[in-house]
Design a protein around this motif. Structure first.
Motif, mmCIF file in Angstrom:
data_model
loop_
_atom_site.group_PDB
_atom_site.id
_atom_site.type_symbol
_atom_site.label_atom_id
_atom_site.label_comp_id
_atom_site.label_asym_id
_atom_site.label_seq_id
_atom_site.Cartn_x
_atom_site.Cartn_y
_atom_site.Cartn_z
ATOM 1 N N GLU A 190 82.298 36.078 41.907
ATOM 2 C CA GLU A 190 80.905 35.958 42.298
ATOM 3 C C GLU A 190 80.265 34.611 41.711
ATOM 4 O O GLU A 190 79.599 33.900 42.239
ATOM 5 C CB GLU A 190 80.081 37.077 42.140
ATOM 6 N N LEU A 191 80.223 34.844 40.247
ATOM 7 C CA LEU A 191 79.578 33.623 39.530
ATOM 8 C C LEU A 191 80.241 32.222 39.826
ATOM 9 O O LEU A 191 79.622 31.251 40.082
ATOM 10 C CB LEU A 191 79.550 34.150 38.096
ATOM 11 N N SER A 192 81.485 32.476 39.520
ATOM 12 C CA SER A 192 82.315 31.118 39.856
ATOM 13 C C SER A 192 82.275 30.422 41.101
ATOM 14 O O SER A 192 82.014 29.392 41.322
ATOM 15 C CB SER A 192 83.920 31.399 39.425
ATOM 16 N N SER A 193 82.236 31.191 42.195
ATOM 17 C CA SER A 193 82.240 30.779 43.513
ATOM 18 C C SER A 193 80.684 30.356 43.980
ATOM 19 O O SER A 193 80.380 29.692 44.907
ATOM 20 C CB SER A 193 82.740 31.627 44.619
ATOM 21 N N ALA A 194 79.595 30.613 43.089
ATOM 22 C CA ALA A 194 78.299 30.249 43.428
ATOM 23 C C ALA A 194 77.929 28.976 43.495
ATOM 24 O O ALA A 194 77.165 28.299 43.676
ATOM 25 C CB ALA A 194 77.385 31.078 42.478
ATOM 26 N N THR A 195 78.703 28.224 42.177
ATOM 27 C CA THR A 195 78.478 26.806 42.023
ATOM 28 C C THR A 195 79.695 25.918 42.402
ATOM 29 O O THR A 195 79.351 24.913 42.746
ATOM 30 C CB THR A 195 78.215 26.455 40.557
ATOM 31 N N ASN A 196 80.892 26.583 43.062
ATOM 32 C CA ASN A 196 81.913 25.890 43.211
ATOM 33 C C ASN A 196 82.406 26.429 44.626
ATOM 34 O O ASN A 196 82.996 27.587 44.775
ATOM 35 C CB ASN A 196 82.770 25.786 42.168
ATOM 36 N N ASN A 197 82.765 25.427 45.735
ATOM 37 C CA ASN A 197 83.347 25.814 46.907
ATOM 38 C C ASN A 197 84.833 25.988 46.680
ATOM 39 O O ASN A 197 85.162 27.036 47.470
ATOM 40 C CB ASN A 197 83.047 24.780 48.083
ATOM 41 N N PHE A 198 85.423 25.420 45.786
ATOM 42 C CA PHE A 198 86.931 25.467 46.041
ATOM 43 C C PHE A 198 87.177 25.448 44.252
ATOM 44 O O PHE A 198 88.066 24.630 43.708
ATOM 45 C CB PHE A 198 87.505 24.247 46.221
ATOM 46 N N PRO A 199 86.817 26.899 43.737
ATOM 47 C CA PRO A 199 87.302 26.859 42.306
ATOM 48 C C PRO A 199 89.203 26.936 41.983
ATOM 49 O O PRO A 199 89.332 26.307 40.940
ATOM 50 C CB PRO A 199 86.572 28.283 41.894
ATOM 51 N N GLU A 200 89.485 27.432 42.859
ATOM 52 C CA GLU A 200 91.014 27.470 42.669
ATOM 53 C C GLU A 200 91.601 26.165 42.890
ATOM 54 O O GLU A 200 92.418 25.745 42.198
ATOM 55 C CB GLU A 200 91.573 28.414 43.530
ATOM 56 N N ILE A 201 91.022 25.203 43.567
ATOM 57 C CA ILE A 201 91.558 23.747 43.703
ATOM 58 C C ILE A 201 91.188 22.980 42.545
ATOM 59 O O ILE A 201 91.954 22.331 41.842
ATOM 60 C CB ILE A 201 90.885 23.141 44.924
ATOM 61 N N CYS A 202 89.877 22.909 41.999
ATOM 62 C CA CYS A 202 89.450 22.294 40.982
ATOM 63 C C CYS A 202 90.389 22.977 39.453
ATOM 64 O O CYS A 202 90.563 22.156 38.777
ATOM 65 C CB CYS A 202 87.966 22.422 40.673
ATOM 66 N N GLY A 203 90.382 24.043 39.679
ATOM 67 C CA GLY A 203 91.186 24.474 38.548
ATOM 68 C C GLY A 203 92.562 24.144 38.304
ATOM 69 O O GLY A 203 92.834 23.970 37.185
ATOM 70 N N ARG A 204 93.055 23.809 39.382
ATOM 71 C CA ARG A 204 94.404 23.244 39.557
ATOM 72 C C ARG A 204 94.134 21.603 39.326
ATOM 73 O O ARG A 204 95.265 21.225 38.382
ATOM 74 C CB ARG A 204 95.089 23.504 40.819
ATOM 75 N N ILE A 205 93.388 20.989 39.866
ATOM 76 C CA ILE A 205 93.701 19.430 39.713
ATOM 77 C C ILE A 205 92.552 18.636 39.099
ATOM 78 O O ILE A 205 92.548 17.505 39.168
ATOM 79 C CB ILE A 205 93.933 18.719 41.126
ATOM 80 N N CYS A 206 91.422 19.295 38.468
ATOM 81 C CA CYS A 206 90.610 18.526 37.745
ATOM 82 C C CYS A 206 91.170 17.864 36.604
ATOM 83 O O CYS A 206 92.183 18.765 35.952
ATOM 84 C CB CYS A 206 89.353 19.469 37.412
ATOM 85 N N PRO A 207 90.840 16.657 36.296
ATOM 86 C CA PRO A 207 91.329 16.180 34.848
ATOM 87 C C PRO A 207 90.464 16.782 33.626
ATOM 88 O O PRO A 207 89.663 16.293 33.098
ATOM 89 C CB PRO A 207 90.987 14.698 34.864
ATOM 90 N N GLN A 208 90.910 18.203 33.570
ATOM 91 C CA GLN A 208 90.161 19.110 32.686
ATOM 92 C C GLN A 208 89.838 18.246 31.226
ATOM 93 O O GLN A 208 89.111 18.691 30.488
ATOM 94 C CB GLN A 208 90.580 20.388 32.506
ATOM 95 N N ASP A 209 90.881 17.623 30.805
ATOM 96 C CA ASP A 209 91.077 17.091 29.437
ATOM 97 C C ASP A 209 89.797 15.915 29.384
ATOM 98 O O ASP A 209 89.163 15.683 28.088
ATOM 99 C CB ASP A 209 92.312 16.124 29.146
ATOM 100 N N ARG A 210 89.350 15.477 30.479
ATOM 101 C CA ARG A 210 88.319 14.385 30.488
ATOM 102 C C ARG A 210 86.834 15.120 30.730
ATOM 103 O O ARG A 210 85.806 14.543 30.645
ATOM 104 C CB ARG A 210 88.416 13.386 31.488
ATOM 105 N N LEU A 211 87.061 16.361 31.174
ATOM 106 C CA LEU A 211 85.600 16.937 31.846
ATOM 107 C C LEU A 211 85.412 18.339 30.843
ATOM 108 O O LEU A 211 85.047 18.185 29.537
ATOM 109 C CB LEU A 211 85.840 17.450 33.420
ATOM 110 N N CYS A 212 85.505 19.447 31.526
ATOM 111 C CA CYS A 212 85.056 20.719 30.526
ATOM 112 C C CYS A 212 86.091 20.810 29.539
ATOM 113 O O CYS A 212 85.153 20.836 28.203
ATOM 114 C CB CYS A 212 85.279 21.868 31.542
#
Ligand code: FAD
Ligand code: SF4
Ligand code: SF4
Length: 484
Positions: A82-104
């Motif tokens: 509930e919490l994660s989808s409140a701010t992100n429409n595609f959390p499972e997509i960002c979780g896969r392909i965000c360049p996390q090493d440069r972001l979170c």
């Protein structure tokens, strides 16, 4: 089992299991497995619950990371979702392909001594679980609104905006020139980073939420912008950037030299089961070839890793700066190296050689000089340092610019010096009344997470605009009645 937090000292970082490179080279499936439930809880519990969470500050969506990590550690996955989808429409997509090493993850405070919390993998785990458990439901707005919004572009910016507008009850229609929904999520990004089913189940969710899709419909050709403005109370342009940058090096017109996105689109289409003549003829198939990819961004990384999977004889990536200064994700470079790609740093193509088709790339060594106006060290050619690299398929991954939208749409849309759409940053409106813009067409080539952020922001601004317009219309009607 509920885990206590702050476990980063005693519990080492563990990403989900990565498939061995030799196995990955043979297929297009994603390279990471899913966390098991207790592993996700264990890894989430490494978070130190910072009072000022730098991970959250550096996530473009400002996801409430510490809270959903804590809920995951406590096994309260439905609440975490509930919490994660409140701010992100595609959390499972960002979780896969965000360049996390440069972001979170790159900004996680425990990164320095203990390696960051595996934020992206936990985010993916939460929403993949939500899909498995049936917690992800079509949108049923509390009330329907009569106004309709037309969205041009079914990439992440357009889809995020559509979802947000539908939640508010607007009637939403999306127009896309492709035959499938997803933009670069479908035809750019390969399966081994993001499997197509992940995108397609999002499409189905939007369809079940009564978002209308008009595919194979190019705005400017099949329908005009003027028609869209008549049809809809507001229009959002989210068309991305598709004009491939080129090089003027001699021989660039030889057969065997292709734009990176043409190559990736052919591979993605082939994987989806489409007939792809340029792939079947061998022109866009790397099998048995010496492949040279030019560029150092995400697109170049996707090309080299695709070529490996197609069975190339050799794959080299030529980049004019060094490893530390490349725009692509360091994680992707590591994956590519494991899979057998050779990086030729500090090298640039000087010419393409060959008689009937390309046979070699003549590359020159580069020295990084003094920083230029942009603050980056300027690449300078080292005289007499050239070498000829064998190549029978060359892929140019040199970046993208926007197409000429004012001409395409036959409007006087204002553009910036880079040809991106000019918007008022507070209202996100273009120079045309009631026409908004979001995603790469405003920012230039960027990231999926920024497209989602822009789509969400644009939906809010469109809502404000339509609310104000409705109020003005109501007030105008009331005044007219009073005057009569
Ligand atoms: P797009 O995704 O480009 O979608 C635009 C849509 O508009 C398309 O479907 C297009 O068909 C449609 N369209 C365009 N013109 C018209 C028209 N006239 N009429 C109708 N429809 C039209 N980002 C990451 O975060 N992580 C990654 O790993 C990553 N890898 C990438 C790999 C590649 C090969 C590429 C090219 C990009 C990658 N990116 C990555 C960047 C990311 O894909 C983009 O930033 C993001 O997709 C932009 O979203 P968008 O909605 O603005 O545009
Ligand atoms: Fe990190 Fe991207 Fe998720 Fe934000 S959306 S928390 S940047 S993986
Ligand atoms: Fe947890 Fe790291 Fe974010 Fe701090 S910065 S809240 S440790 S994930």
């Amino acid at each position: 089992m509920a885990e206590r937090m702050l476990k980063f000292v005693g519990t080492p970082q563990a990403q989900p299991e990565k498939r061995p490179a030799a196995e990955r080279r043979r297929d297009f499936q994603e390279i990471y497995a899913q966390y098991a439930r207790d592993k996700a809880a264990e890894q989430a519990a490494r978070c130190s619950q910072c009072g000022v969470p730098f991970c959250q500050i550096h996530c473009p969506l400002h996801n409430n990371i510490p809270d959903w990590l804590k809920l995951t550690a406590e096994g309260r996955l439905d609440e975490a979702y509930e919490l994660s989808s409140a701010t992100n429409n595609f959390p499972e997509i960002c979780g896969r392909i965000c360049p996390q090493d440069r972001l979170c993850e790159g900004n996680c405070v425990i990164e320095k001594g203990f390696e960051s919390v595996t934020i992206g993998s936990v985010e993916k785990f939460i929403t993949d679980t939500a899909w498995e458990q049936g917690w992800v439901k079509p949108i049923q707005p509390r009330r329907e609104r009569p106004e309709s919004v037309g969205i041009v572009g079914a990439g992440p910016a357009g889809l995020a905006a559509a979802e947000q507008l539908r939640r508010k009850g607007y009637q939403v229609a999306i127009y896309d020139r492709y035959d499938r929904v997803g933009g670069l999520l479908i035809y750019g990004i390969p399966n081994f980073k993001l499997e197509k089913e992940i995108v397609q189940r999002r499409e189905m969710l939007l369809r079940h939420s009564k978002v209308a899709f008009h595919l194979n419909c190019e705005v400017g050709r099949d329908v005009t912008m003027a028609e869209l403005r008549q049809r809809h109370a507001a229009v959002l342009i989210a068309t991305g950037v598709y004009e491939a940058r080129d090089t003027a090096a001699p021989g660039v017109g030889l057969p065997g030299i292709h734009a990176a996105l043409d190559y990736l689109t052919a591979s993605n289409r082939q994987g989806l089961g489409d007939a792809v003549p340029d792939f079947e003829s061998g022109a866009l198939d790397a099998k048995g070839k010496n492949v040279v990819v030019i560029g150092g961004g995400d697109t170049a990384m996707d090309c080299v890793r695709t070529a490996v999977r197609q069975g190339a004889k050799s794959v080299k990536c030529l980049y004019r700066r060094d490893r530390a200064n490349m725009p692509g994700s360091q994680r992707e470079v590591k994956h590519a190296e494991e899979e057998g790609v050779e990086f030729v740093w500090l090298s640039a193509p000087q010419a393409f050689l060959g008689k009937d088709a390309v046979s070699h790339v003549r590359s020159v060594r580069i020295h990084l000089g003094m920083p230029d106006a942009s603050g980056r060290q300027a690449p300078q050619e080292i005289p007499n340092s050239h070498v000829n690299i064998e190549a029978d398929l060359v892929l140019k991954a040199l970046g993208f610019d926007p197409e000429d939208l004012p001409a395409m749409f036959d409007t006087d849309l204002a553009v910036t010096g880079w040809n991106t759409l000019k918007i008022d940053w507070r209202s996100m409106m273009t120079s045309l009344d009631g026409v908004f813009a979001a995603g790469d067409i405003v920012r230039g080539a960027s990231l999926v997470v920024w497209a989602v952020r822009d789509g969400r922001d644009a939906a809010e601004r469109i809502h404000s605009y339509l609310t104000a317009t409705a109020l003005m219309t109501a007030n105008g009607a009331a005044l007219q009645v009073a005057a009569e």
